[in-house]
Design a protein around this motif. Structure first.
Motif, mmCIF file in Angstrom:
data_model
loop_
_atom_site.group_PDB
_atom_site.id
_atom_site.type_symbol
_atom_site.label_atom_id
_atom_site.label_comp_id
_atom_site.label_asym_id
_atom_site.label_seq_id
_atom_site.Cartn_x
_atom_site.Cartn_y
_atom_site.Cartn_z
ATOM 1 N N GLY A 444 33.224 43.596 29.424
ATOM 2 C CA GLY A 444 34.134 44.770 29.778
ATOM 3 C C GLY A 444 35.585 44.383 29.718
ATOM 4 N N SER A 445 36.583 45.023 29.525
ATOM 5 C CA SER A 445 37.893 44.875 29.667
ATOM 6 C C SER A 445 38.593 45.430 30.949
ATOM 7 N N ASP A 446 37.876 46.269 31.713
ATOM 8 C CA ASP A 446 38.526 47.064 32.839
ATOM 9 C C ASP A 446 40.029 47.629 32.459
ATOM 10 N N TRP A 447 40.182 47.764 31.118
ATOM 11 C CA TRP A 447 41.622 48.219 30.685
ATOM 12 C C TRP A 447 41.708 49.605 31.406
ATOM 13 N N PRO A 448 43.215 49.675 32.034
ATOM 14 C CA PRO A 448 44.200 49.115 31.557
ATOM 15 C C PRO A 448 44.275 48.147 32.805
ATOM 16 N N VAL A 449 43.435 47.736 33.615
ATOM 17 C CA VAL A 449 43.754 46.912 34.770
ATOM 18 C C VAL A 449 43.906 45.210 34.413
ATOM 19 N N GLY A 450 45.108 44.776 34.637
ATOM 20 C CA GLY A 450 45.650 43.456 34.416
ATOM 21 C C GLY A 450 45.904 43.211 33.036
ATOM 22 N N LEU A 451 45.811 44.112 32.267
ATOM 23 C CA LEU A 451 46.019 43.878 30.847
ATOM 24 C C LEU A 451 47.382 44.390 30.121
ATOM 25 N N PRO A 452 48.127 43.627 29.749
ATOM 26 C CA PRO A 452 49.195 44.198 28.921
ATOM 27 C C PRO A 452 48.926 44.728 27.800
ATOM 28 N N GLU A 453 47.675 44.125 27.166
ATOM 29 C CA GLU A 453 47.392 44.796 25.743
ATOM 30 C C GLU A 453 45.825 44.685 25.657
ATOM 31 N N LEU A 454 45.307 45.488 25.124
ATOM 32 C CA LEU A 454 43.918 45.572 24.986
ATOM 33 C C LEU A 454 43.570 44.800 23.642
ATOM 34 N N ASN A 455 42.532 43.854 24.023
ATOM 35 C CA ASN A 455 42.043 43.254 23.043
ATOM 36 C C ASN A 455 40.722 42.496 23.381
ATOM 37 N N PRO A 456 39.585 43.322 22.689
ATOM 38 C CA PRO A 456 38.343 42.772 23.000
ATOM 39 C C PRO A 456 37.828 41.287 22.415
ATOM 40 N N TRP A 457 38.490 40.982 21.291
ATOM 41 C CA TRP A 457 38.315 39.943 20.446
ATOM 42 C C TRP A 457 38.938 38.747 21.410
ATOM 43 N N LEU A 458 40.027 38.876 22.099
ATOM 44 C CA LEU A 458 40.556 37.967 22.999
ATOM 45 C C LEU A 458 39.373 37.615 24.026
ATOM 46 N N GLY A 459 38.685 38.950 24.489
ATOM 47 C CA GLY A 459 37.465 38.630 25.586
ATOM 48 C C GLY A 459 36.507 37.641 24.974
ATOM 49 N N ILE A 460 36.075 37.760 23.803
ATOM 50 C CA ILE A 460 34.988 37.084 23.037
ATOM 51 C C ILE A 460 35.565 35.792 22.888
ATOM 52 N N GLU A 461 36.739 35.467 22.440
ATOM 53 C CA GLU A 461 37.444 34.139 22.326
ATOM 54 C C GLU A 461 37.163 33.288 23.663
ATOM 55 N N THR A 462 37.705 33.895 24.506
ATOM 56 C CA THR A 462 38.074 33.183 25.779
ATOM 57 C C THR A 462 36.700 32.883 26.587
ATOM 58 N N MET A 463 35.377 33.725 26.196
ATOM 59 C CA MET A 463 34.228 33.431 26.844
ATOM 60 C C MET A 463 33.769 31.806 26.234
ATOM 61 N N VAL A 464 34.289 31.777 25.051
ATOM 62 C CA VAL A 464 33.871 30.488 24.384
ATOM 63 C C VAL A 464 34.873 29.266 24.575
ATOM 64 N N THR A 465 36.054 29.368 24.643
ATOM 65 C CA THR A 465 37.130 28.686 25.021
ATOM 66 C C THR A 465 37.190 28.474 26.397
ATOM 67 N N ARG A 466 37.474 29.359 27.104
ATOM 68 C CA ARG A 466 37.986 29.507 28.731
ATOM 69 C C ARG A 466 39.394 29.022 28.649
ATOM 70 N N SER A 467 40.171 28.979 27.517
ATOM 71 C CA SER A 467 41.460 29.050 27.414
ATOM 72 C C SER A 467 42.160 30.062 27.198
ATOM 73 N N ALA A 468 43.759 30.127 27.347
ATOM 74 C CA ALA A 468 44.591 30.974 26.983
ATOM 75 C C ALA A 468 44.676 31.221 25.375
ATOM 76 N N PRO A 469 45.101 32.147 24.993
ATOM 77 C CA PRO A 469 45.407 32.164 23.580
ATOM 78 C C PRO A 469 46.609 31.046 23.261
ATOM 79 N N GLU A 470 46.160 30.553 21.872
ATOM 80 C CA GLU A 470 47.237 29.368 21.338
ATOM 81 C C GLU A 470 48.768 29.736 21.844
ATOM 82 N N GLU A 471 49.223 31.159 21.531
ATOM 83 C CA GLU A 471 50.618 31.588 21.746
ATOM 84 C C GLU A 471 51.111 31.276 22.926
ATOM 85 N N GLN A 472 50.247 31.266 24.097
ATOM 86 C CA GLN A 472 50.834 31.059 25.444
ATOM 87 C C GLN A 472 51.110 29.752 25.733
#
Length: 549
Positions: A444-472
Motif C-alpha cells: 500500500g502507498s498510504d498516499w498522500p502520507v509521506g509521498l511527494p508523488e504517488l508511484n506504485p511501481w516505485l513501491g514494487i522496485e524498492t521491495m526488490v532493491t531496498r534502494s532509493a531511485p537512481e535519480e536520487q
C-alpha cells in the motif's frame, strides 16, 4: 455457440497472471469477466465475429494493481484543490508558496496544503515561525499537513477559528504544541489536527461537491498508474456518499474496500457504532465497507509509536525511558475484534511500533480461539516487528499491510531514524522473513502520507532493491537482507493484496471467473534492470474488460 464467444481476446505478448510462477500467452474476456487463460491457440478459439482483439505486440500484460492502504479523499483533494508542497521544501520555500497561494484566494478562504517534511514541520514549530506564517498567509486561515498525516501546522487565524488560545488545555489524544515558555507555535499533534480539519471544512462551500471533484481526480490519477482496486484506510460517511454518487454516474472504475474508523481519527464525523450502522446503506457491488480501522499508536517522528525499547534521546528534556504508550488496552482491542466478527467485518489495525504490533498479535491470538466467524485481520504500517513475533503473522492468519513506501532511503525514513533505536531501525520492514514463515504481505502507498508523488511501481522496485531511485544518487540500502523477488513484490500489489482485502474472489489475478482488470505496460518489469521498474509507464488500463486509460 454464443456462450463460447468472447468480447475481448488478448494475445501477442507475455501475460503474468500474478499467481507466483504462472505465465500465459493470452486470455479471453466475456461480460467483463475472464473466461480463459492459457496458450494463444486456446484463447483464440474464443474469437467470434464480434470479438475485439488486443495485440500486445510483445508488451507485458498483468493484473491491475491494488493499493491496499490509501486515503483517496485526502489525496484527491490535495491533487485537485490544495496548495502543493514538497517534503523537501525548506521553511522559507514554504513561506513563499503560502504567500503566492494566498494571493489567489477569496477573502476568508482557508489555505490548505501539504505535505511538510518532518524536518520542515519541526522547524516551523516556534512562535517566530508562527508570526512569519501569519504574515505570509495574508489574513487567511492556514492549515498544512505533515508527511505522517498525524500532525498539522496552522496559523493564528486558524487557531482563532478553532477557538484555541494560550489558555486552552490539551484534549485527550492531542496536543497544541507550545515552546518552553508555554507559547503556542501553531503545531497540532494527533487529534488536535482533526479540530483544525473540522474548522476548515465548516468554512467550505459545497463540501460534498468538493469531495466528488477530489475523488474523481484521485481515480483519474490511479487509472494512469494502473490501480484498479483500493482499500481506503479511513472512510467517513460523507466519503461513502460521494463514492455512491460517482458510482451512480457510471464513473467508478475500481473496486473500493472502505475502512470505518472505530474512534476519532484524521477527519471529523461519525465513527464507531454510529458509522457501522450507517455504512451498509452505501454498500454496492463496487463499494464495500468491509473493515473497521483501529489506531493503536502514532508515528515515530512525534515519539507516539509504541516501542519495546526506549526512544533515542534527541534533546536534553527527552525521557530516556520513553517508549510510547498504546492508545488501546489488550481487553479493549479484543472487544473491538470480537465486534468485527459479530458484524462480519475485517480489522485494519494501525500499529507502527514493535510494542503495538505485539499488542495487535496478542489480541488476534485471543480472538482466533473463539468459535464461529473470524475477522480478516491486517496490521498496517508494521515497520518494526520483534523477531519472535514474525512467525505469529502466519500462525494467526494476520496480514502485514506494508505501507507506506518506507523500505528505501527517504527524508521520512531519515526522520524516523533520528528517534528510533539503532538496533530497531536495523530490522525495519522484514519482508523476506515474513514471507519465509508463510505470511501474506499486502502493498500500500498510504498516499498522500509521506509521498511527494504517488508511484506504485516505485513501491514494487524498492521491495526488490531496498534502494532509493537512481535519480536520487543515494548509495544507501535499507535493511537489504530483507529484499524480495520481483514476483513476490508484484504479488504484494495484486493477488496477495486482494486476499488481504477480502476481494480475491473478484480480482487480483488473471484467472477464469475474476474481473478482467488488467494493464499493458511499456516494459517487461520482470526482465528490465530492477532499477528501471519505477519508470514504468502504464500504456493501457482495463477495468471489467473496458479500457479506462
Amino acid at each position: 455457440m454464443a456462450e463460447d464467444i468472447a468480447d475481448l481476446v488478448v494475445t501477442g505478448g507475455p501475460v503474468h497472471t500474478a499467481d507466483v510462477g504462472a505465465w500465459a500467452e493470452g486470455f479471453a474476456v466475456r461480460d467483463g469477466t475472464i473466461v480463459a487463460v492459457g496458450a494463444a491457440r486456446e484463447v483464440e478459439s474464443w474469437c467470434g465475429p464480434g470479438t475485439r482483439r488486443l495485440d500486445l505486440a510483445g508488451r507485458l500484460a498483468m493484473p491491475g494493481l491494488i493499493d491496499g492502504h490509501v486515503h483517496l479523499g485526502i489525496g484527491g483533494t490535495q491533487l485537485a484543490l490544495e496548495l502543493p508542497l514538497l517534503p523537501t521544501d525548506t521553511p522559507d520555500e514554504v513561506l513563499v508558496k503560502v504567500r503566492d497561494w494566498a494571493g489567489r484566494l477569496e477573502p476568508g478562504e482557508w489555505i490548505i496544503g501539504g505535505i511538510l517534511g518532518s524536518g520542515t514541520y519541526a522547524a516551523l514549530n516556534s512562535p517566530e515561525m508562527l508570526r512569519r506564517l501569519d504574515e505570509a498567509s495574508l489574513g487567511h486561515p492556514l492549515l498544512l499537513r505533515d508527511d505522517t498525516m498525524h500532525n498539522r501546522q496552522v496559523n493564528s487565524a486558524a487557531l482563532a477559528a478553532m477557538g484555541v488560545d494560550h489558555d486552552t488545555p490539551d484534549p485527550p489524544g492531542g496536543t497544541y504544541a507550545r515552546d518552553a515558555e508555554g507559547r503556542l507555535t501553531g503545531g497540532l499533534w494527533e487529534l488536535t489536527g482533526m479540530e483544525a480539519e473540522d474548522a476548515a471544512k465548516e468554512a467550505q462551500r459545497d463540501p460534498h461537491g468538493r469531495l466528488v471533484t477530489a475523488l474523481r481526480a484521485a481515480f483519474q490519477r490511479m487509472r494512469q498508474l494502473g490501480c484498479t482496486s483500493f482499500q481506503d484506510a479511513a472512510t467517513m460517511a460523507h466519503q461513502l456518499a460521494a463514492l455512491r454518487d460517482i458510482e451512480r454516474a457510471g464513473d467508478l472504475t475500481a473496486w473500493i474496500v472502505a475502512s470505518l474508523p472505530a474512534t476519532a481519527f484524521i477527519e471529523a464525523g461519525a465513527v464507531g457504532e454510529e458509522l457501522f450502522a450507517r455504512a451498509p446503506a452505501y454498500r454496492s457491488e463496487q463499494i464495500r465497507p468491509d473493515f473497521v480501522k483501529f489506531v493503536l499508536d502514532g508515528v515515530p517522528t512525534t515519539r507516539t509509536t509504541a516501542l519495546l525499547t526506549p526512544y533515542r534521546c534527541c534533546g536534553e528534556h527527552d525521557d530516556p525511558e520513553h517508549r510510547g504508550t498504546p492508545y488501546w488496552t489488550l481487553d479493549e482491542l479484543v472487544t473491538g475484534l470480537r465486534r468485527c466478527a459479530e458484524l462480519g467485518l475485517g480489522a485494519k489495525i494501525h500499529a507502527t511500533g514493535d510494542a503495538s504490533v505485539r499488542l495487535a498479535l496478542d489480541a488476534a491470538e485471543i480472538v482466533r480461539r473463539d468459535p464461529g466467524s473470524q475477522p480478516i485481520v491486517q496490521i498496517a504500517h508494521p515497520s518494526f516487528i520483534a523477531p519472535e513475533d514474525i512467525p505469529r503473522f502466519a500462525e494467526l492468519n494476520v496480514h502485514a499491510d506494508a505501507c507506506p513506501f518506507m523500505w528505501h532511503p527517504s527524508p521520512l525514513v531519515d526522520g524516523i531514524a533520528r528517534h528510533v533505536p539503532v538496533e530497531t531501525m536495523e530490522r525495519i520492514w522484514p519482508f523476506k522473513d515474513l514471507l519465509a514463515t508463510g505470511a501474506l504481505i499486502a502493498g500500500g502507498s498510504d498516499w498522500p502520507v509521506g509521498l511527494p508523488e504517488l508511484n506504485p511501481w516505485l513501491g514494487i522496485e524498492t521491495m526488490v532493491t531496498r534502494s532509493a531511485p537512481e535519480e536520487q544518487d543515494d548509495p544507501r540500502r535499507i535493511n537489504p537482507d530483507q529484499a524480495i523477488s520481483r514476483e513476490r513484490a508484484v504479488a504484494a500489489f495484486t493477488s496477495a493484496s486482494a486476499k488481504a482485502l477480502g476481494i480475491d474472489d473478484l480480482t487480483g489475478a488473471l484467472r477464469p471467473g475474476l474481473s478482467a482488470d488488467f494493464l499493458v505496460l511499456d516494459r517487461n518489469i520482470f526482465e528490465v534492470p530492477a532499477t528501471q521498474i519505477h519508470n514504468t509507464t502504464v500504456e493501457q488500463t482495463y477495468f471489467r474488460g473496458e479500457r479506462v486509460h
